[in-house]
Design a protein around this motif. Structure first.
Motif, mmCIF file in Angstrom:
data_model
loop_
_atom_site.group_PDB
_atom_site.id
_atom_site.type_symbol
_atom_site.label_atom_id
_atom_site.label_comp_id
_atom_site.label_asym_id
_atom_site.label_seq_id
_atom_site.Cartn_x
_atom_site.Cartn_y
_atom_site.Cartn_z
ATOM 1 N N MET A 1 67.627 15.663 32.369
ATOM 2 C CA MET A 1 68.106 16.799 31.590
ATOM 3 C C MET A 1 69.614 16.989 31.737
ATOM 4 N N ALA A 2 70.146 16.697 32.917
ATOM 5 C CA ALA A 2 71.585 16.860 33.146
ATOM 6 C C ALA A 2 72.400 15.936 32.234
ATOM 7 N N PHE A 3 71.852 14.747 31.959
ATOM 8 C CA PHE A 3 72.609 13.768 31.179
ATOM 9 C C PHE A 3 72.179 13.674 29.715
ATOM 10 N N GLY A 4 70.991 14.160 29.381
ATOM 11 C CA GLY A 4 70.560 14.019 27.987
ATOM 12 C C GLY A 4 69.860 15.236 27.412
ATOM 13 N N ARG B 1 67.660 10.944 46.201
ATOM 14 C CA ARG B 1 67.346 9.587 45.735
ATOM 15 C C ARG B 1 66.745 9.633 44.322
ATOM 16 N N ALA B 2 65.829 10.570 44.115
ATOM 17 C CA ALA B 2 65.180 10.706 42.814
ATOM 18 C C ALA B 2 66.186 11.105 41.740
ATOM 19 N N PHE B 3 67.110 11.996 42.090
ATOM 20 C CA PHE B 3 68.122 12.425 41.117
ATOM 21 C C PHE B 3 69.029 11.256 40.739
ATOM 22 N N ILE B 4 69.436 10.463 41.731
ATOM 23 C CA ILE B 4 70.278 9.295 41.452
ATOM 24 C C ILE B 4 69.543 8.320 40.537
ATOM 25 N N VAL C 1 78.134 7.610 33.645
ATOM 26 C CA VAL C 1 79.090 8.316 32.792
ATOM 27 C C VAL C 1 78.706 9.783 32.700
ATOM 28 N N CYS C 2 79.657 10.667 33.035
ATOM 29 C CA CYS C 2 79.439 12.116 33.000
ATOM 30 C C CYS C 2 80.352 12.754 31.948
ATOM 31 N N GLU C 3 79.883 13.860 31.394
ATOM 32 C CA GLU C 3 80.679 14.544 30.366
ATOM 33 C C GLU C 3 81.809 15.358 30.976
ATOM 34 N N TYR C 4 81.548 15.959 32.136
ATOM 35 C CA TYR C 4 82.541 16.839 32.758
ATOM 36 C C TYR C 4 82.954 16.322 34.136
ATOM 37 N N LEU D 1 69.028 6.058 35.018
ATOM 38 C CA LEU D 1 68.212 5.810 33.828
ATOM 39 C C LEU D 1 68.864 6.417 32.584
ATOM 40 N N ALA D 2 69.381 7.630 32.725
ATOM 41 C CA ALA D 2 69.918 8.349 31.573
ATOM 42 C C ALA D 2 71.334 7.922 31.199
ATOM 43 N N ALA D 3 72.175 7.610 32.187
ATOM 44 C CA ALA D 3 73.599 7.399 31.866
ATOM 45 C C ALA D 3 74.261 6.307 32.699
#
Length: 317
Positions: free
Chosen positions: A30-33, A130-133, A155-158, A138-140
């Motif tokens: 959700m943080a990335f997409g 670990r799960a968040f990484i 790649v992050c937006e901010y 997967l997302a970005a």
């Protein structure tokens, strides 16, 4: 298939069984997409977009595992024919509320809604980090072909999001850095050892072993190249030295004659002239009595000194 695709394909089946880790991975997706949007009826809905079909499958599987949302309750909208975009939409109010509360994107009364990159309460445990990484990759994320060079990035937006991502990688003693790129911020690592470690952290153990194999082969090739280059350099030095020795001996022969040299020097001079490619050790074996490599080198240096003295005398004339 690219190395990144191989890693993501392996990670597709690596979702943790613990609910708190599942939530952490879902939070990364959700943080990335992900985003919140109000539809035409002013009702709030949760949306997720990705260009990767595999990631869309992972997201839908997470909706089922974490929130019990079945396929028939999920709206999947695919845009484009070649460069496809997979849009996943959750409209049912009870599921929307459950997702936002789980992510800590709203208060318990559902009065205040504010998306954040990740709430610190969701990644307190090491396993959740670990799960968040894994979800973030997967997302970005992407990894370059290790046969060419080593490069891992997300790649992050901010910039503040990139810093959080970097700190999470640094928690595991990884040398992560942040750099601005156009309108985004990239968290990256360059060392092969860091990338093998992050693959382990994410649970991509097959990819980790494949990368180890590539690193070993590249290391062996580099060692061979270094040895060849070293031997070539030593050979070139030996040839250059032999050429100079022969020039000095010929100069002495053509000026005062080799008979003017002492017996031990004259003997070495004749052997060198007759054997221009011979190494010093073999020259020493041809002498009577035999002389070691350092002894032959000492005599040849003395011959060169005599040649230089003769050249200097001729310049003065």
């Amino acid at each position: 298939m690219s190395f990144s695709s191989e890693v993501k394909e392996e990670l597709e089946s690596k979702t943790d069984t613990a609910r708190h880790c599942q939530i952490a991975e879902f939070a990364a997706l959700m943080a990335f997409g992900g985003r919140i949007r109000r539809n035409s009826g002013k009702n709030m809905q949760v949306e997720f977009s990705t260009e990767n079909e595999l990631v869309s499958r992972v997201y839908q599987e997470m909706l089922l595992k974490v929130f019990g949302i079945k396929e028939q309750e999920i709206l999947l909208d695919i845009e484009g024919r070649t460069n496809r975009i997979y849009n996943i939409i959750i409209k049912k109010p009870e599921y929307v509320a459950k997702i936002l509360m789980t992510l800590k994107w709203c208060d318990e009364q559902f009065n205040h809604v504010q998306p954040v990159f990740v709430d610190a309460r969701l990644i307190q445990k090491e396993c959740c980090k670990r799960a968040f990484i894994r979800g973030a990759f997967l997302a970005a994320g992407s990894i370059s072909d290790p046969n060419k060079f080593y490069h891992y990035e997300i790649v992050c937006e901010y910039e503040e999001d990139a810093q959080i991502m970097k700190d999470m990688l640094c928690f595991f003693k990884l040398d992560a850095k942040v750099i601005g790129r156009k309108r985004s911020y990239v968290v990256y690592m360059k060392e092969g050892s860091n990338i093998t470690d992050v693959l382990n952290i994410m649970g991509a153990f097959v990819a980790q072993m494949n990368l180890y194999n590539v690193m070993i082969l590249k290391g062996m090739r580099n060692d061979v190249n270094r040895k060849v280059n070293c031997e070539t350099a030593n050979l070139n030095k030996t040839i250059e030295a032999a050429v100079k020795q022969i020039k000095d001996i010929e100069y002495i022969r053509d000026t005062i004659g080799l008979d003017e040299l002492k017996d031990n020097l004259r003997e070495v001079a004749y052997i060198r002239l007759e054997n221009p490619d011979m190494n010093l050790k073999d020259i020493g074996k041809m002498l009577e009595p035999e002389v070691g490599k350092s002894g032959v080198n000492h005599r040849l240096r003395r011959i060169s000194e005599i040649a230089e003295e003769l050249r200097a005398e001729r310049k003065d004339l």
